[in-house]
Design a protein around this motif. Structure first.
Motif, mmCIF file in Angstrom:
data_model
loop_
_atom_site.group_PDB
_atom_site.id
_atom_site.type_symbol
_atom_site.label_atom_id
_atom_site.label_comp_id
_atom_site.label_asym_id
_atom_site.label_seq_id
_atom_site.Cartn_x
_atom_site.Cartn_y
_atom_site.Cartn_z
ATOM 1 N N ARG A 63 37.233 85.030 65.089
ATOM 2 C CA ARG A 63 37.826 86.353 64.866
ATOM 3 C C ARG A 63 38.344 86.946 66.176
ATOM 4 O O ARG A 63 39.427 87.544 66.213
ATOM 5 C CB ARG A 63 36.791 87.279 64.244
ATOM 6 N N ASN A 88 33.303 78.267 52.825
ATOM 7 C CA ASN A 88 33.457 79.651 53.258
ATOM 8 C C ASN A 88 34.911 80.062 53.091
ATOM 9 O O ASN A 88 35.805 79.538 53.769
ATOM 10 C CB ASN A 88 33.008 79.810 54.713
ATOM 11 N N GLU A 90 36.524 82.910 53.752
ATOM 12 C CA GLU A 90 37.170 83.595 54.876
ATOM 13 C C GLU A 90 37.702 82.587 55.890
ATOM 14 O O GLU A 90 38.849 82.683 56.336
ATOM 15 C CB GLU A 90 36.191 84.541 55.575
ATOM 16 N N GLN A 93 40.601 80.544 54.364
ATOM 17 C CA GLN A 93 41.815 81.358 54.277
ATOM 18 C C GLN A 93 42.471 81.497 55.649
ATOM 19 O O GLN A 93 43.670 81.307 55.800
ATOM 20 C CB GLN A 93 41.471 82.741 53.712
#
Length: 185
Positions: A63, A88, A90, A93
């Motif tokens: 992140r 997962n 997130e 994606q």
């Protein structure tokens, strides 16, 4: 899971920890990343438990790299995180979006297929997969996937417009696409 040049899937599951680490290192070098994320590299040799314990740090590193505009480093962190957490959403994606922006359509296709196995009716993922298939010259598959994205009615107005534009482009070039697919078969 990766695809080789002969379009056969290669699974990491049967490989030992050291082999998986080496494959990720090779991918990172090929992608131009100068080093593995520190959390992942420090977990080398400590086994699967250490990797899982460092997962939160890997996701935070990914992140932070994205926020700093370092997509290659973020991608390496997301891929390392996906080793411990393959489902997962997130991380899948984010990795898929990075690969799509890098025009790495084969790898992006693999990621979006994984996402669609988890959420088969997600309109945004269907749209991305349809666009990927279009860019790979897979006319029939692109048309079916884009139509499925539109039929699901979960797209925003902008996303629906992109899907309709992509379908129109497919139909305008249908003769070329079908000839390419018949040649590949």
């Amino acid at each position: 899971m990766l695809k080789n040049k002969n379009y056969k899937y290669i699974s990491f599951k049967g490989l030992g920890y050291a082999c998986r680490l080496c494959l990720i290192l090779v991918f990172c070098v090929a992608a131009g990343v100068s080093a593995l994320p520190a959390t992942y590299a420090s977990a080398a040799g400590q086994g699967e438990e250490s990797l899982k314990a460092n997962s939160k740090k890997l996701l935070d590193d990914a992140r932070a790299a994205m926020a700093a505009g370092k997509e290659k480093n973020a991608l390496a962190s997301y891929l390392a995180f996906l080793e411990a957490h393959p489902d997962n959403q997130e991380a899948l994606q984010a990795a898929g979006e990075i690969l799509l922006r890098q025009e790495n359509y084969e790898e992006a296709s693999n990621i979006y297929l994984r996402l669609l196995r988890l959420k088969p009716d997600d309109g945004k993922n269907l749209l991305s997969m349809g666009l990927i298939r279009q860019r790979l010259g897979q006319g029939y598959e692109a048309q079916a996937t884009l139509q499925r994205a539109l039929d699901g009615k979960s797209l925003s107005v902008e996303e629906a417009g992109r899907a309709r534009d992509a379908l129109a482009l497919l139909y305008d070039n249908w003769d070329v696409l079908t000839a390419m697919q018949q040649h590949d078969d």
